[in-house]
Scaffold this active site. Sequence first.
Site, PDB file in Angstrom:
ATOM      1  N   SER A 106       0.812  -1.209   0.000  1.00 10.25           N
ATOM      2  CA  SER A 106       0.000   0.000   0.000  1.00 10.25           C
ATOM      3  C   SER A 106       0.850   1.266   0.000  1.00 10.25           C
ATOM      4  O   SER A 106       1.605   1.531  -0.924  1.00 10.25           O
ATOM      5  CB  SER A 106      -0.964  -0.039   1.187  1.00 10.25           C
ATOM      6  OG  SER A 106      -1.896   1.003   1.141  1.00 10.25           O
ATOM      7  N   ASP A 109      -2.460   6.457  -3.236  1.00  7.83           N
ATOM      8  CA  ASP A 109      -1.357   5.798  -2.553  1.00  7.83           C
ATOM      9  C   ASP A 109      -0.828   4.699  -3.465  1.00  7.83           C
ATOM     10  O   ASP A 109      -1.276   4.543  -4.605  1.00  7.83           O
ATOM     11  CB  ASP A 109      -1.780   5.259  -1.186  1.00  7.83           C
ATOM     12  CG  ASP A 109      -2.782   4.119  -1.280  1.00  7.83           C
ATOM     13  OD1 ASP A 109      -3.464   4.019  -2.310  1.00  7.83           O
ATOM     14  OD2 ASP A 109      -2.898   3.342  -0.318  1.00  7.83           O
ATOM     15  N   ASP A 140      -1.100   1.506  -3.850  1.00  9.73           N
ATOM     16  CA  ASP A 140      -1.949   0.480  -4.483  1.00  9.73           C
ATOM     17  C   ASP A 140      -3.314   1.039  -4.861  1.00  9.73           C
ATOM     18  O   ASP A 140      -4.222   0.290  -5.194  1.00  9.73           O
ATOM     19  CB  ASP A 140      -2.090  -0.752  -3.596  1.00  9.73           C
ATOM     20  CG  ASP A 140      -2.851  -0.478  -2.310  1.00  9.73           C
ATOM     21  OD1 ASP A 140      -2.897   0.690  -1.873  1.00  9.73           O
ATOM     22  OD2 ASP A 140      -3.385  -1.434  -1.713  1.00  9.73           O
ATOM     23  N   ASP A 168      -5.843   2.599  -3.227  1.00  9.44           N
ATOM     24  CA  ASP A 168      -7.092   2.451  -2.462  1.00  9.44           C
ATOM     25  C   ASP A 168      -7.333   3.633  -1.524  1.00  9.44           C
ATOM     26  O   ASP A 168      -8.334   3.656  -0.817  1.00  9.44           O
ATOM     27  CB  ASP A 168      -7.146   1.117  -1.709  1.00  9.44           C
ATOM     28  CG  ASP A 168      -6.097   0.989  -0.617  1.00  9.44           C
ATOM     29  OD1 ASP A 168      -5.263   1.907  -0.459  1.00  9.44           O
ATOM     30  OD2 ASP A 168      -6.105  -0.046   0.077  1.00  9.44           O
ATOM     31  N   ASN A 208      -7.862   9.312   6.416  1.00  9.82           N
ATOM     32  CA  ASN A 208      -6.719   9.078   5.526  1.00  9.82           C
ATOM     33  C   ASN A 208      -7.109   8.913   4.063  1.00  9.82           C
ATOM     34  O   ASN A 208      -6.249   8.728   3.209  1.00  9.82           O
ATOM     35  CB  ASN A 208      -5.913   7.861   5.993  1.00  9.82           C
ATOM     36  CG  ASN A 208      -6.699   6.551   5.939  1.00  9.82           C
ATOM     37  OD1 ASN A 208      -7.663   6.415   5.202  1.00  9.82           O
ATOM     38  ND2 ASN A 208      -6.277   5.587   6.740  1.00  9.82           N
ATOM     39  N   ARG A 223      -5.879   6.205  22.624  1.00  7.52           N
ATOM     40  CA  ARG A 223      -6.084   4.802  22.264  1.00  7.52           C
ATOM     41  C   ARG A 223      -4.731   4.118  22.048  1.00  7.52           C
ATOM     42  O   ARG A 223      -3.802   4.723  21.486  1.00  7.52           O
ATOM     43  CB  ARG A 223      -6.944   4.647  21.008  1.00  7.52           C
ATOM     44  CG  ARG A 223      -6.389   5.267  19.764  1.00  7.52           C
ATOM     45  CD  ARG A 223      -7.264   4.988  18.535  1.00  7.52           C
ATOM     46  NE  ARG A 223      -7.243   3.593  18.165  1.00  7.52           N
ATOM     47  CZ  ARG A 223      -6.363   3.078  17.289  1.00  7.52           C
ATOM     48  NH1 ARG A 223      -5.441   3.850  16.737  1.00  7.52           N
ATOM     49  NH2 ARG A 223      -6.423   1.787  16.993  1.00  7.52           N
ATOM     50  N   PRO A 224      -4.610   2.872  22.483  1.00  7.35           N
ATOM     51  CA  PRO A 224      -3.354   2.150  22.271  1.00  7.35           C
ATOM     52  C   PRO A 224      -3.222   1.705  20.831  1.00  7.35           C
ATOM     53  O   PRO A 224      -4.212   1.424  20.153  1.00  7.35           O
ATOM     54  CB  PRO A 224      -3.493   0.944  23.210  1.00  7.35           C
ATOM     55  CG  PRO A 224      -4.968   0.712  23.291  1.00  7.35           C
ATOM     56  CD  PRO A 224      -5.599   2.071  23.221  1.00  7.35           C
ATOM     57  N   THR A 267      -0.413  -2.547  17.174  1.00  8.85           N
ATOM     58  CA  THR A 267       0.743  -3.358  16.790  1.00  8.85           C
ATOM     59  C   THR A 267       2.041  -3.027  17.520  1.00  8.85           C
ATOM     60  O   THR A 267       2.981  -3.813  17.466  1.00  8.85           O
ATOM     61  CB  THR A 267       1.019  -3.207  15.286  1.00  8.85           C
ATOM     62  OG1 THR A 267       1.190  -1.822  14.981  1.00  8.85           O
ATOM     63  CG2 THR A 267      -0.134  -3.773  14.472  1.00  8.85           C
ATOM     64  N   ARG A 283      -1.577   6.504  21.224  1.00  5.35           N
ATOM     65  CA  ARG A 283      -1.805   7.664  20.363  1.00  5.35           C
ATOM     66  C   ARG A 283      -2.775   8.633  21.040  1.00  5.35           C
ATOM     67  O   ARG A 283      -3.814   8.213  21.558  1.00  5.35           O
ATOM     68  CB  ARG A 283      -2.332   7.229  18.998  1.00  5.35           C
ATOM     69  CG  ARG A 283      -1.439   6.179  18.339  1.00  5.35           C
ATOM     70  CD  ARG A 283      -1.854   5.870  16.914  1.00  5.35           C
ATOM     71  NE  ARG A 283      -1.181   4.666  16.431  1.00  5.35           N
ATOM     72  CZ  ARG A 283       0.078   4.623  16.003  1.00  5.35           C
ATOM     73  NH1 ARG A 283       0.790   5.745  15.992  1.00  5.35           N
ATOM     74  NH2 ARG A 283       0.616   3.495  15.583  1.00  5.35           N
TER      75      ARG A 283
END
Length: 554
Positions: A72, A288, A290, A292, A384, A507-508, A511, A516
Amino acid sequence: MPIQSHLIFDFNMGPQAFVLCKCLIDNFTIHDGHVAIRGSTLDSVLFRVGVIAALRSKKLDGLAVGVMVTASHNPEQDNGVKVVDPRGEMLEGSWEAHATNLANAPTTDDFLAVLDTLIRTTKIDISKPARVVYARDTRPSGVALVAALEDGLSAIGAEGRNAGVTTTPILHYLVKAINTKNTPESYGDDSEEGYFQKLGTAFQNLVAGRPPLEALLIDCANGVGALAASTLTEYLDGSLSLILENASISTPGALNFACGADYVKTMQRLPPSLADRLKPGQRACSLDGDADRLMYYYLDERGIFHMLDGDKIAALVAAFIVDLVKSAGLENEVKVGVVQTAYANGASTKYLAGRLPVKCVATGVKHLHHAAEHFNIGVYFEANGHGTVLFSPSTQSKLALYQPSTPAQSTALKHLINLTQLINQTVGDALSDILLVEVVLAHKSYTGIEWDSLYVDLPNRLVKVVVNNRNAFRTENAERRLLSPPGLQSKIDELVRRYDGGRSFVRPSGTEDVVRVYAEAVVRSQADELAFRVAGLVYDAAGGDPSKRPKEFL
């Protein structure tokens, strides 16, 4: 020779991507919320993805499943994979654990044991046929990865269809078109030509009789979108001129470098390569890698950059569809709704909430898509720039059978039906979304300036705080409020009350061990200050060393 690359392993499942890959290799890195893995394990991972996709197809009596090799918006040295279910949607959640177990099997014997368990527990008839359609973007590592994927398909006896180099949304389209071919729900001809023909015809129908649009400049991120956009122009028959920039798909290292939708959204400025190309007032947008995601923007008469992100797209499109539904006389039968996440700008939520229902869900495309399915017509766009519009099957049937009573109703109905053909409802599709935006601008006679003036974004700031254990931060209410650590939410509430128009949530990450922090206020300096002060609270709650507390948090 191992491929010198990373792998982004994304089953469109969010945080579970980390679990899938963690056991495969110790030397992993993280890019933009995805897990990146060193190239020495890419062959085995793609082989296993081939097996997973084939088993999924066998479980579904041979319906085609899709596999897209792409990373992406990530840099060219990364690569990854996405698995697509038969309706063109994301992989079913119940298969997350199966994929995790197969991917994490440390040895061949363990892999075979897990494979046997999966087949038995899910009652897969291994004699059933399996069909997998797959494609890749323009990354150099894609050739070898596709070969490894094909080995996995062959190992389990699956029929593979190589769709070549194409965009992620086209792969989603092909999967659904293949599975609905020769049925009443046919999505279109199962070819790239069928995709472009469908979009081009619907667009020309929707702008027929409208004043010609000025040329649109498209930043193709030096990715596969450049190929698709070039082909698309052939099917528009002059109804829209496209000026393609950053279309160098063979230049090493150019993909997504200082260009593309993610660059524009993150940096909130014009790609440097367009500095001498974009004229004040001219419409422009970025794809972007790819194709999308989509980000629109323009320069005002003073040369100041104005970004028109996913929130702005959602507002423009949703309001237009609501007007069409009313004009068709269907406002009592067809309900339009918008789905957002907590990251949506508060001004966009206020604008939309005055016109139609707005639902907030947890971050992640799968949450947005599923929530949008509960509306007759559901509009969702992440900030985004990834998003689409969903028309429920019952709504599409209603549109097909509805008998308008006036010429105005008839015209509006035709527009709605053409929108169902123009919009790629399987996934966010930058090219389809470009045509959708251009249709609305043509009907409204809007320039970027008029579009931008629908509402004024509240200044906002996003801050990342590194923590030892992100799992200590638990949220509720679509990630807008904290359940733990105890007492932290009340401190955030107290801070927010001090700022005019203040809003903040924590919010965590899904990954990595970071939290954040998002904040808004009516004045830029206050939004920045609120974000850093909340980040300071998070730092303290996470047990950070006061002596190492970043100065911005003070």
